[in-house]
Write a protein that holds these residues in place. Structure first.
Motif, PDB file in Angstrom:
ATOM      1  N   LEU A   1       0.781  -1.231   0.045  1.00 11.90           N
ATOM      2  CA  LEU A   1      -0.255  -0.028   0.030  1.00 11.90           C
ATOM      3  C   LEU A   1       1.002   1.283  -0.068  1.00 11.90           C
ATOM      4  O   LEU A   1       0.477   2.322  -0.831  1.00 11.90           O
ATOM      5  N   GLU A   2       1.945   1.181   0.706  1.00  8.97           N
ATOM      6  CA  GLU A   2       2.761   2.449   0.668  1.00  8.97           C
ATOM      7  C   GLU A   2       3.246   2.671  -0.851  1.00  8.97           C
ATOM      8  O   GLU A   2       3.195   3.780  -1.133  1.00  8.97           O
ATOM      9  N   LEU A   3       3.779   1.629  -1.382  1.00  7.95           N
ATOM     10  CA  LEU A   3       4.380   1.899  -2.798  1.00  7.95           C
ATOM     11  C   LEU A   3       2.973   2.448  -3.678  1.00  7.95           C
ATOM     12  O   LEU A   3       3.463   3.408  -4.678  1.00  7.95           O
ATOM     13  N   TYR A   4       1.895   2.000  -3.481  1.00  5.61           N
ATOM     14  CA  TYR A   4       0.989   2.342  -4.185  1.00  5.61           C
ATOM     15  C   TYR A   4       0.605   3.932  -3.983  1.00  5.61           C
ATOM     16  O   TYR A   4       0.077   4.588  -4.952  1.00  5.61           O
ATOM     17  N   SER A   5       0.796   4.297  -2.756  1.00  7.26           N
ATOM     18  CA  SER A   5       0.538   5.659  -2.194  1.00  7.26           C
ATOM     19  C   SER A   5       1.671   6.662  -3.067  1.00  7.26           C
ATOM     20  O   SER A   5       1.169   7.679  -3.650  1.00  7.26           O
ATOM     21  N   VAL A   6       2.878   6.025  -3.044  1.00 12.71           N
ATOM     22  CA  VAL A   6       3.804   6.896  -3.536  1.00 12.71           C
ATOM     23  C   VAL A   6       3.659   6.914  -5.209  1.00 12.71           C
ATOM     24  O   VAL A   6       4.066   7.849  -5.678  1.00 12.71           O
ATOM     25  N   TYR A   7       3.203   6.067  -5.778  1.00 12.47           N
ATOM     26  CA  TYR A   7       2.966   5.940  -7.193  1.00 12.47           C
ATOM     27  C   TYR A   7       1.602   6.933  -7.340  1.00 12.47           C
ATOM     28  O   TYR A   7       1.852   7.626  -8.544  1.00 12.47           O
ATOM     29  N   VAL A   8       0.815   6.859  -6.705  1.00 14.39           N
ATOM     30  CA  VAL A   8      -0.255   7.596  -7.099  1.00 14.39           C
ATOM     31  C   VAL A   8       0.084   9.230  -7.024  1.00 14.39           C
ATOM     32  O   VAL A   8       0.013   9.856  -7.750  1.00 14.39           O
ATOM     33  N   LYS A   9       0.860   9.579  -6.152  1.00 13.91           N
ATOM     34  CA  LYS A   9       1.454  10.893  -5.838  1.00 13.91           C
ATOM     35  C   LYS A   9       2.276  11.233  -7.268  1.00 13.91           C
ATOM     36  O   LYS A   9       1.894  12.266  -7.770  1.00 13.91           O
ATOM     37  N   GLY A  10       3.154  10.385  -7.735  1.00 15.16           N
ATOM     38  CA  GLY A  10       4.199  10.812  -8.657  1.00 15.16           C
ATOM     39  C   GLY A  10       3.186  10.612 -10.003  1.00 15.16           C
ATOM     40  O   GLY A  10       3.674  11.677 -10.745  1.00 15.16           O
ATOM     41  N   TYR A  11       2.386   9.876  -9.996  1.00 19.13           N
ATOM     42  CA  TYR A  11       1.678   9.902 -11.605  1.00 19.13           C
ATOM     43  C   TYR A  11       0.747  10.952 -11.683  1.00 19.13           C
ATOM     44  O   TYR A  11       0.963  11.560 -12.814  1.00 19.13           O
ATOM     45  N   LEU A  12       0.265  11.503 -10.752  1.00 23.88           N
ATOM     46  CA  LEU A  12      -0.503  12.766 -10.710  1.00 23.88           C
ATOM     47  C   LEU A  12       0.227  13.828 -10.863  1.00 23.88           C
ATOM     48  O   LEU A  12      -0.103  14.825 -11.603  1.00 23.88           O
ATOM     49  N   GLU A  13       1.408  13.997 -10.213  1.00 24.26           N
ATOM     50  CA  GLU A  13       2.307  15.090 -10.545  1.00 24.26           C
ATOM     51  C   GLU A  13       2.724  15.103 -11.990  1.00 24.26           C
ATOM     52  O   GLU A  13       2.860  16.186 -12.361  1.00 24.26           O
ATOM     53  N   GLY A  14       3.180  14.022 -12.299  1.00 26.05           N
ATOM     54  CA  GLY A  14       3.452  13.952 -13.897  1.00 26.05           C
ATOM     55  C   GLY A  14       2.606  14.253 -14.928  1.00 26.05           C
ATOM     56  O   GLY A  14       2.866  14.877 -15.964  1.00 26.05           O
ATOM     57  N   CYS A  15       1.426  13.860 -14.545  1.00 20.79           N
ATOM     58  CA  CYS A  15       0.123  14.265 -15.397  1.00 20.79           C
ATOM     59  C   CYS A  15      -0.305  15.718 -15.515  1.00 20.79           C
ATOM     60  O   CYS A  15      -1.029  16.294 -16.540  1.00 20.79           O
ATOM     61  N   GLN A  16       0.225  16.538 -14.452  1.00 23.18           N
ATOM     62  CA  GLN A  16       0.031  17.890 -14.555  1.00 23.18           C
ATOM     63  C   GLN A  16      -1.520  18.354 -14.697  1.00 23.18           C
ATOM     64  O   GLN A  16      -1.761  19.146 -15.666  1.00 23.18           O
ATOM     65  N   GLY A  17      -1.991  17.655 -14.161  1.00 20.41           N
ATOM     66  CA  GLY A  17      -3.738  17.965 -14.108  1.00 20.41           C
ATOM     67  C   GLY A  17      -4.508  17.884 -15.659  1.00 20.41           C
ATOM     68  O   GLY A  17      -5.639  18.425 -15.681  1.00 20.41           O
ATOM     69  N   THR A  18      -4.099  16.902 -16.185  1.00 25.12           N
ATOM     70  CA  THR A  18      -4.763  16.502 -17.577  1.00 25.12           C
ATOM     71  C   THR A  18      -5.714  15.333 -17.444  1.00 25.12           C
ATOM     72  O   THR A  18      -6.551  14.814 -18.104  1.00 25.12           O
ATOM     73  N   LEU A  19      -6.036  14.789 -15.965  1.00 21.67           N
ATOM     74  CA  LEU A  19      -6.742  13.737 -15.824  1.00 21.67           C
ATOM     75  C   LEU A  19      -8.270  14.099 -15.282  1.00 21.67           C
ATOM     76  O   LEU A  19      -8.244  15.226 -14.440  1.00 21.67           O
ATOM     77  N   THR A  20      -9.316  13.312 -15.688  1.00 17.90           N
ATOM     78  CA  THR A  20     -10.607  14.005 -15.047  1.00 17.90           C
ATOM     79  C   THR A  20     -10.864  13.266 -13.380  1.00 17.90           C
ATOM     80  O   THR A  20      -9.967  12.341 -13.195  1.00 17.90           O
ATOM     81  N   ASP A  21     -11.489  13.605 -12.879  1.00 19.43           N
ATOM     82  CA  ASP A  21     -11.851  13.241 -11.557  1.00 19.43           C
ATOM     83  C   ASP A  21     -12.201  11.794 -11.650  1.00 19.43           C
ATOM     84  O   ASP A  21     -11.746  10.954 -10.468  1.00 19.43           O
ATOM     85  N   LEU A  22     -13.145  11.463 -12.640  1.00 21.06           N
ATOM     86  CA  LEU A  22     -13.624   9.997 -12.442  1.00 21.06           C
ATOM     87  C   LEU A  22     -12.071   9.081 -12.871  1.00 21.06           C
ATOM     88  O   LEU A  22     -11.976   8.153 -12.126  1.00 21.06           O
TER      89      LEU A  22
END
Length: 362
Positions: free
Chosen positions: A273-294
């Motif tokens: 779960l810790e690595l999952y949390s780390v990846y969520v953070k990094g992936y969203l930072e990399g995407c820079q707001g391009t993803l939808t809430d869904l």
């Protein structure tokens, strides 16, 4: 047997300098890869597996379009396109691939020096850097016209189709192996309804198709050996239209685990779960707001979907006689399938916690 024409192949690419040597390189499941050393630089040479990628010309067109698009962006921002994205080497006749006298297809890239990749997460920062890299890949291509891309493998991450194909493999039982894997078959059958989830959202107009990598394993990100930062996304064979959840989910199923993809001892394979949390953070930072809430809300579903789908693929290949994934021993694909199903079960046990992680970003 596929290397018998390699000298012919090397002579037909526009490599710089004089040939020094070449050797087998890497540990990929699908293509044959060589590191070719010239006095003018090093190159990666690959035989494209045209039994899997039925139309190599379209595959190479996808790769050329995407790498040139990303390279132009990198260059416009003052970066180094030859280090921060793959660069195809053309043939002496100006093509993006070469077909040898045996009818086999080849391509070449400029080799990226001082870079490493990892088959297993060694520390959270490595996983974070890979998340940034894949998220940035999504961001860099967020305005690329997705309709220009070919489907290099039709319905590659269409999980309902994967499920249907699996059922046919069970019914055919070509290698008389069904009796050996009844528990694994039942595990898949119990999750049949879930396999439709993402495509149902898409058909309702809620989940967009984007340019996706579709094989976002940790070892498909090059890490700068000097800085430790994510540098370049590689292995672009399956770049095509898809869901960002496919890319996110494949990274989680490969990286957010305490064991290797082919670990026999399932007690060593647990969802992290810790690595999952780390990846969520990094992936969203990399995407820079391009993803939808869904899309963000469905990260847990994406992780579970890709893990289940990969397990289905491994088990189906085992039932059909190991014709897709390279194996090192007879039940290699069965071992791989079991690790995926163990991870699915662990995700289900941690479902509320997985949801809590993504809710922090909504």
């Amino acid at each position: 047997m596929y290397s018998t024409k390699i000298d012919e192949v090397i002579q037909n690419f526009d490599f710089k300098g004089d040939l020094r040597s070449y050797d087998k390189y890497g540990s990929g499941h699908i293509n044959d890869t060589y590191l070719v050393r010239f006095t003018g630089g090093n190159y990666i040479l690959q035989r494209i597996n045209h039994e899997i990628f039925k139309v190599p010309e379209q595959l190479q067109e996808n790769i050329a379009l995407v790498t040139e698009f990303i390279g132009d962006k990198i260059e416009a921002q003052g970066g180094d396109r030859y280090r921060q994205t793959l660069t195809l080497v053309k043939t002496i006749s100006g093509e993006n691939f070469y077909r040898d006298s045996l009818g086999l297809y080849w391509r070449a890239y400029i080799f990226i020096d001082d870079a490493v990749s990892y088959n297993l997460v060694k520390n959270p920062d490595d996983f974070y850097q890979s998340a940034l890299a894949f998220g940035n890949f999504q961001y860099q291509l967020s305005d690329f016209p997705v309709e220009k891309l070919h489907y290099t493998i039709p319905k590659f991450h269409h999980t309902p189709t994967r499920f249907d194909s699996f059922i046919k493999a069970v019914e055919a039982d070509k290698k008389d192996r069904v009796k050996l894997v009844q528990d694994e078959i039942n595990f898949i059958l119990e999750r049949k309804a879930f396999t439709n989830l993402l495509w149902d959202y898409h058909e309702e107009g809620k989940l967009p198709l984007r340019v996706t990598h579709n094989d976002t394993k940790l070892n498909n990100v090059l890490i700068d050996a000097r800085t430790g930062e994510g540098l370049c996304v590689v292995d672009l064979d399956t770049v095509m239209p898809g869901f960002t959840l496919d890319d996110f989910g494949d990274s989680i199923r490969f990286g957010a685990t305490t064991g290797a993809e082919d670990e026999r001892d399932l007690s060593k394979v647990n969802f992290d779960l810790e690595l999952y949390s780390v990846y969520v953070k990094g992936y969203l930072e990399g995407c820079q707001g391009t993803l939808t809430d869904l899309e963000i809300e469905l990260f847990p579903e994406g992780a579970k979907m890709m893990t289940l789908e990969c397990g289905i693929r491994f088990l189906m290949d085992y039932l059909e006689g190991d014709t897709y994934f390279k194996i090192a021993y007879d039940d290699h694909n069965l071992v791989r399938a079991r690790t995926q199903f163990k991870l699915v079960a662990d995700m289900e046990e941690n479902w509320d916690a997985m949801k809590d992680v993504v809710n922090e970003y909504l």
